[in-house]
Write a protein that holds these residues in place. Sequence first.
Motif, short mmCIF file in Angstrom:
data_model
loop_
_atom_site.label_atom_id
_atom_site.label_comp_id
_atom_site.label_asym_id
_atom_site.label_seq_id
_atom_site.Cartn_x
_atom_site.Cartn_y
_atom_site.Cartn_z
N SER A 168 36.01 53.03 49.92
CA SER A 168 36.14 51.70 49.65
C SER A 168 36.29 51.18 48.24
CB SER A 168 34.48 51.04 49.97
OG SER A 168 34.17 51.23 51.26
N TYR A 209 37.80 41.32 46.02
CA TYR A 209 36.37 40.79 46.73
C TYR A 209 36.86 40.19 48.26
CZ TYR A 209 32.08 38.28 47.90
OH TYR A 209 30.98 37.72 48.50
N ASP A 213 35.89 41.35 51.77
CA ASP A 213 35.55 40.48 52.80
C ASP A 213 36.19 40.62 54.04
OD1 ASP A 213 33.52 38.30 53.35
OD2 ASP A 213 35.17 36.89 53.52
N ALA A 214 37.29 40.67 54.16
CA ALA A 214 38.23 40.58 55.28
C ALA A 214 38.04 42.00 56.17
CB ALA A 214 39.65 40.73 55.24
N GLU A 215 37.40 43.05 55.38
CA GLU A 215 37.25 44.16 56.08
C GLU A 215 35.74 44.26 56.52
OE1 GLU A 215 38.78 47.74 54.39
OE2 GLU A 215 40.73 47.20 54.69
N ASN A 216 34.82 43.20 56.19
CA ASN A 216 33.54 43.29 56.22
C ASN A 216 32.50 44.49 55.66
OD1 ASN A 216 33.40 40.91 58.15
ND2 ASN A 216 34.42 42.27 59.84
N ASP A 217 33.36 44.73 54.48
CA ASP A 217 32.74 46.07 53.72
C ASP A 217 31.66 45.25 52.51
OD1 ASP A 217 32.10 48.00 52.01
OD2 ASP A 217 34.08 48.75 52.25
N GLU A 218 30.45 44.94 53.34
CA GLU A 218 29.51 44.53 52.44
C GLU A 218 28.83 45.26 51.27
OE1 GLU A 218 28.54 41.42 53.25
OE2 GLU A 218 30.04 41.29 54.90
N LYS A 221 31.44 44.64 48.38
CA LYS A 221 31.33 43.28 47.98
C LYS A 221 30.02 43.38 47.00
CE LYS A 221 31.59 39.81 51.25
NZ LYS A 221 31.18 39.37 52.33
N LYS A 222 29.15 44.00 47.29
CA LYS A 222 27.80 44.03 46.51
C LYS A 222 28.27 44.49 45.07
CE LYS A 222 24.06 43.93 49.38
NZ LYS A 222 23.32 44.68 50.21
#
Length: 367
Positions: A168, A209, A213-218, A221-222
């Motif tokens: 990530s 970011y 976000d498009a990869e739903n990698d929360e 993002k944090k």
Amino acid sequence: MLTAFLFLAALASAQAEKCAVCGEDIMGDTVYTFTDQVSKEKKHLCYDCSLLPDRCFVCGMPAKKGFVTLPDGRVICDRDAKNSVLDPEEAKRICGEVSDELDRLFSRFTAFPTNVDVAVVDRVNLLALFKIPGNDSECPDVQGYFRPHTNHNMVRYKVSLMSALPRSDLKATCAHELAHAWVAENVPADRREDLRGDAEEGFCELVAYLVMDAENDEGEKKTILHNDYTRGQIDLFIAAEKAHGLNDVLDWMKWGTASELDPDEPNRIRDVEIPREQSVPAVSPRAYIAAPTSVPDTLVLKGISGTKGHALVLINDQTLAVGESAKVRVGKTNVLVRCLEIRDDSARVQIVDSREERVLLFKKPKE
Ligand SMILES: [Zn+2]
Ligand SMILES: [Zn+2]
Ligand SMILES: [Zn+2]
């Protein structure tokens, strides 16, 4: 960033606790608390494990067994090694995927440069890049490095990524560095001089970011939101993108009137001065203009026109007066060129990204 916090805490209960590293009962009345920088959890360790010399460069936790030692001396714990991209070729492939993803996500708004070379380097070599005099103003992200260079009049962008990053982090770092390439390619030179470093970093973090976000990698993002090296600009960029859309953010980067986003005046992102298209000046009788040809793949002085004191040069596809800079088409790419001086049969120019100066001679077209 990966500092572990060590706290001494008295064990309140008599119940034996397990050490998060070795799994054994913690003996005695003291536990050692470390913060895992990946999960953000506080973990309790035994005395022996608190003294282990090797710390995972990803999570900051002491590593006891099953860890990987990289050639540059960094250590990765077995948990983080499973999520890390240890093979440099795979890292480059993933960066190529991120580049494709940027195109997919943002093709409605803009194109990202493709004249980019990606290298995977160890930490020693990455840190060495920051120590070259003059390089300290470049991207201060410690996981990646970006630099434009000119080779035979062609601008290329070099992205260096630190080896063995978690997948990530690798994707986010790659998106961030490609965003620097977008800035280098699209933001006019005088605007770049005005733009604060924190704002450029904030923009690059926004691009990273949006990819995460498009990869739903929360989790990533944090991580981006927690990273404070943009000194708050990332939060303002995210808010601006939500409120106004990416197009307004890109316009502000190129033509905004403020040097960074202002938390008190979020709508100033709409204050932009979009230049009118440069009109092509009328050709005076003393002008020499070579017959138009296809775009050359070096800088070619194709014509000199105007009067003394108001002279203009035609370099490839661009007309420039002294002091002006413009992106000049060279082959399939663009080179930002500043005109320094116009003489009777030559022009002195500077290639802005490399600061290299050169004299272009005008060759009269054959009759
Ligand atoms: Zn232990
Ligand atoms: Zn770890
Ligand atoms: Zn950066």
